[in-house]
Design a protein around this motif. Structure first.
Motif, PDB file in Angstrom:
ATOM      1  N   LEU A  62       2.615  -7.899  10.367  1.00  0.00           N
ATOM      2  CA  LEU A  62       3.139  -7.784   9.004  1.00  0.00           C
ATOM      3  C   LEU A  62       3.181  -9.168   8.359  1.00  0.00           C
ATOM      4  N   HIS A  63       2.705  -9.214   7.112  1.00  0.00           N
ATOM      5  CA  HIS A  63       2.757 -10.425   6.316  1.00  0.00           C
ATOM      6  C   HIS A  63       3.887 -10.245   5.303  1.00  0.00           C
ATOM      7  N   VAL A  64       4.932 -11.046   5.424  1.00  0.00           N
ATOM      8  CA  VAL A  64       6.089 -10.942   4.542  1.00  0.00           C
ATOM      9  C   VAL A  64       5.999 -12.057   3.506  1.00  0.00           C
ATOM     10  N   LYS A 123       0.824  -1.213   0.000  1.00  0.00           N
ATOM     11  CA  LYS A 123       0.000   0.000   0.000  1.00  0.00           C
ATOM     12  C   LYS A 123       0.857   1.261   0.000  1.00  0.00           C
ATOM     13  N   GLY A 124       2.188   1.103   0.002  1.00  0.00           N
ATOM     14  CA  GLY A 124       3.074   2.259  -0.026  1.00  0.00           C
ATOM     15  C   GLY A 124       3.464   2.797   1.341  1.00  0.00           C
ATOM     16  N   GLU A 125       3.160   2.054   2.413  1.00  0.00           N
ATOM     17  CA  GLU A 125       3.524   2.504   3.767  1.00  0.00           C
ATOM     18  C   GLU A 125       4.990   2.147   4.046  1.00  0.00           C
ATOM     19  N   THR A 126       5.756   3.060   4.589  1.00  0.00           N
ATOM     20  CA  THR A 126       7.154   2.796   4.914  1.00  0.00           C
ATOM     21  C   THR A 126       7.239   1.815   6.092  1.00  0.00           C
ATOM     22  N   VAL A 127       8.240   0.950   6.023  1.00  0.00           N
ATOM     23  CA  VAL A 127       8.441  -0.059   7.074  1.00  0.00           C
ATOM     24  C   VAL A 127       9.874   0.050   7.597  1.00  0.00           C
ATOM     25  N   ILE A 128      10.007   0.205   8.906  1.00  0.00           N
ATOM     26  CA  ILE A 128      11.317   0.199   9.557  1.00  0.00           C
ATOM     27  C   ILE A 128      11.341  -0.981  10.527  1.00  0.00           C
ATOM     28  N   ILE A 129      12.372  -1.834  10.376  1.00  0.00           N
ATOM     29  CA  ILE A 129      12.489  -3.006  11.254  1.00  0.00           C
ATOM     30  C   ILE A 129      13.295  -2.627  12.486  1.00  0.00           C
ATOM     31  N   ASN A 130      12.634  -2.573  13.624  1.00  0.00           N
ATOM     32  CA  ASN A 130      13.343  -2.323  14.883  1.00  0.00           C
ATOM     33  C   ASN A 130      13.936  -3.632  15.411  1.00  0.00           C
ATOM     34  N   THR A 131      13.101  -4.669  15.493  1.00  0.00           N
ATOM     35  CA  THR A 131      13.579  -6.023  15.786  1.00  0.00           C
ATOM     36  C   THR A 131      12.768  -6.998  14.936  1.00  0.00           C
ATOM     37  N   VAL A 162       5.445 -17.788   0.744  1.00  0.00           N
ATOM     38  CA  VAL A 162       5.939 -17.564  -0.618  1.00  0.00           C
ATOM     39  C   VAL A 162       4.968 -16.659  -1.358  1.00  0.00           C
ATOM     40  N   LYS A 163       3.686 -16.967  -1.260  1.00  0.00           N
ATOM     41  CA  LYS A 163       2.640 -16.128  -1.871  1.00  0.00           C
ATOM     42  C   LYS A 163       1.650 -15.686  -0.807  1.00  0.00           C
ATOM     43  N   SER A 164       1.075 -14.522  -0.999  1.00  0.00           N
ATOM     44  CA  SER A 164       0.098 -14.004  -0.036  1.00  0.00           C
ATOM     45  C   SER A 164      -1.067 -14.967   0.149  1.00  0.00           C
ATOM     46  N   SER A 165      -1.480 -15.594  -0.953  1.00  0.00           N
ATOM     47  CA  SER A 165      -2.647 -16.480  -0.911  1.00  0.00           C
ATOM     48  C   SER A 165      -2.413 -17.713  -0.039  1.00  0.00           C
ATOM     49  N   THR A 187       1.201  -5.973   4.095  1.00  0.00           N
ATOM     50  CA  THR A 187       2.013  -6.973   3.401  1.00  0.00           C
ATOM     51  C   THR A 187       3.273  -6.343   2.820  1.00  0.00           C
ATOM     52  N   LEU A 188       4.395  -7.038   3.041  1.00  0.00           N
ATOM     53  CA  LEU A 188       5.679  -6.621   2.478  1.00  0.00           C
ATOM     54  C   LEU A 188       6.113  -7.660   1.453  1.00  0.00           C
ATOM     55  N   GLU A 189       6.319  -7.218   0.185  1.00  0.00           N
ATOM     56  CA  GLU A 189       6.749  -8.114  -0.885  1.00  0.00           C
ATOM     57  C   GLU A 189       8.275  -8.027  -1.048  1.00  0.00           C
ATOM     58  N   LEU A 190       8.931  -9.201  -1.107  1.00  0.00           N
ATOM     59  CA  LEU A 190      10.394  -9.250  -1.069  1.00  0.00           C
ATOM     60  C   LEU A 190      11.078  -9.407  -2.417  1.00  0.00           C
ATOM     61  N   LYS A 191      10.383  -9.826  -3.459  1.00  0.00           N
ATOM     62  CA  LYS A 191      11.059 -10.279  -4.674  1.00  0.00           C
ATOM     63  C   LYS A 191      11.933  -9.225  -5.349  1.00  0.00           C
ATOM     64  N   ASP A 192      11.658  -7.946  -5.104  1.00  0.00           N
ATOM     65  CA  ASP A 192      12.489  -6.889  -5.689  1.00  0.00           C
ATOM     66  C   ASP A 192      13.445  -6.281  -4.671  1.00  0.00           C
ATOM     67  N   LEU A 193      13.540  -6.896  -3.484  1.00  0.00           N
ATOM     68  CA  LEU A 193      14.353  -6.322  -2.403  1.00  0.00           C
ATOM     69  C   LEU A 193      15.568  -7.185  -2.044  1.00  0.00           C
TER      70      LEU A 193
END
Length: 423
Positions: free
Chosen positions: A85-87, A24-32, A64-67, A105-111
């Protein structure tokens, strides 16, 4: 793509950490990242994340997939209500908690960097390899590998502790009784290990305590219970054992019908059950408080001295009851004592240390390091890749590595595999 790899990526932050946004375009910062959970429930507990400048504390679920969320029916499970968070590797649908609220949801494939992906794919490309990393194992960092093998050795001791703990429960915390059962199994080696173990379990240790002041009484007890005194043999020594065993059997109401039979086939004469049982009897005849003496020993030479025992006189000229042989003193060899130390004594000392609530004694590590490496197919194969095993600590660690990590494709949980992913 496998979830294990995504767990690794999240746990060790192998992603472009400054570019994290939900779909959704929300910034995510991982503290732990949270605590990795290998059991049922969300994959990471108690994570702390800042999503669009709002601090969140809760769990993280990875797919692997959101579904896959719906494939696993998480929307019906209240254990997932606290997922913050759903990674996923690939986002293909929005997911909801039981109360119908949307899970960010955070999508990883481009990160994930192309190098990390390439190394991962290369590592898990089987091509009939003995282990996944056999092409790179020779180049593994010595410091990383040595530390990893020590940790694996302790893991192996932990695994062996489970067997000891069960035996302790059965014997009402009688450490001497547990030692006897484990030593008996060890003296039987692979061929007669189960037979000797069933023999030891058939004798209440209090009976052995009462018998260990006379070597012939001990031999009668062990030979009789093992079923080795059931032949018609005209020999003075044999007949005296039979007579002694019949007395013990009646006195202590001994039963041996369920004991596994001993095997002689394809054994070297020095490993015949007759020889090993006589040596075991000698050990307990010479040391009435063996477990206490083992606790006191903290150097390899102490153990060699403690276990320096031989058969009784009869067996110096025999391997079986029926046939006389050339005279020779049949003592426990250093290589056999090493096996006893590796498989029985050090695991027992480790377990006793835990039982007392103490930290692992460095003496255990020192002794394991001073024992020569075992020789078997696993150790040979590893040494062909890289000469790494020069002690029992190393060889036990390598056995743990092969059976619990390599064979189960747990490369991402292995220190060597980790270095190869990010090389």
């Amino acid at each position: 793509m496998q979830e294990d790899f995504l767990h690794y990526i999240w746990k060790y932050k192998k992603i472009q950490i400054n570019r994290l946004q939900t779909i959704k375009g929300e910034t995510v910062i991982i503290n732990t990242v949270g605590q990795h959970n290998p059991n049922s429930g969300p994959d990471f507990f108690n994570a702390q994340l800042t999503i669009d400048e709002q601090l969140w504390a809760g769990n993280v679920e990875i797919h692997v997939k959101s579904s896959d969320w719906f494939l696993h029916h998480h929307e019906q499970d209240k254990a997932y209500d606290n997922v913050i968070l759903h990674v996923v590797w690939e986002h293909d649908t929005d997911v909801f908690r039981k109360d119908h609220s949307v899970v960010p949801t955070l999508e990883l494939k481009d990160l994930v960097s192309k190098d990390v992906l390439s190394n991962y794919e290369e590592l898990f490309n089987k091509e009939n390899k003995w282990i996944n990393c056999e092409r790179d194992f020779a180049n593994s960092n010595d410091f990383v590998l040595n530390n990893w093998l020590e940790r694996l050795y302790l893991e192996r001791l932990e695994r062996k502790s489970k067997t000891i703990e069960l035996l302790l429960k059965e014997s009402k915390n009688d450490w001497e009784a547990v030692l006897f059962k484990m030593l008996a199994k060890n003296f039987g080696l692979k061929v007669n290990g189960d037979s000797f173990f069933s023999l030891a379990k058939s004798i209440d240790f209090s009976i052995l305590r009462k018998s260990q002041y006379n070597q012939q009484t001990l031999e009668a007890l062990l030979f009789g219970q093992s079923g080795l005194l059931n032949e018609s043999i005209e020999d003075v020594y044999y007949l005296s054992l039979v007579k002694e065993y019949q007395f013990l059997k009646q006195k202590f109401k001994l039963e041996n019908s369920h004991i596994l039979p001993c095997q002689f086939f394809r054994l070297r004469p020095s490993n015949f059950p007759t020889i090993r049982l006589s040596q075991l009897a000698s050990l307990y005849y010479e040391h009435q408080n063996l477990f206490s003496k083992i606790l006191e020993a903290n150097h390899l030479n102490h153990f060699y001295k403690l276990f320096k025992v031989s058969t009784s006189t009869f067996w110096e000229t025999h391997y079986t009851f029926q046939k006389e042989s050339k005279s020779s003193k049949k003592s426990l060899t250093k290589s056999f004592i090493d096996l006893v130390l590796i498989n029985t004594i050090l695991p027992l000392k480790f377990c006793y240390t835990k039982y007392k609530g103490e930290t692992v004694n460095s003496d255990i590590i020192k002794v394991a390091t001073s024992i020569a490496s075992e020789k078997n197919s696993i150790i040979t194969a590893f040494n062909n890749l890289k000469t790494v095993s020069n002690s029992a600590l190393n060889s036990q660690g390598l056995i743990q590595l092969k059976t619990e990590y390599c064979d189960k494709n747990k490369c991402l949980q292995c220190a060597v595999g980790n270095t190869l992913i990010v090389k």
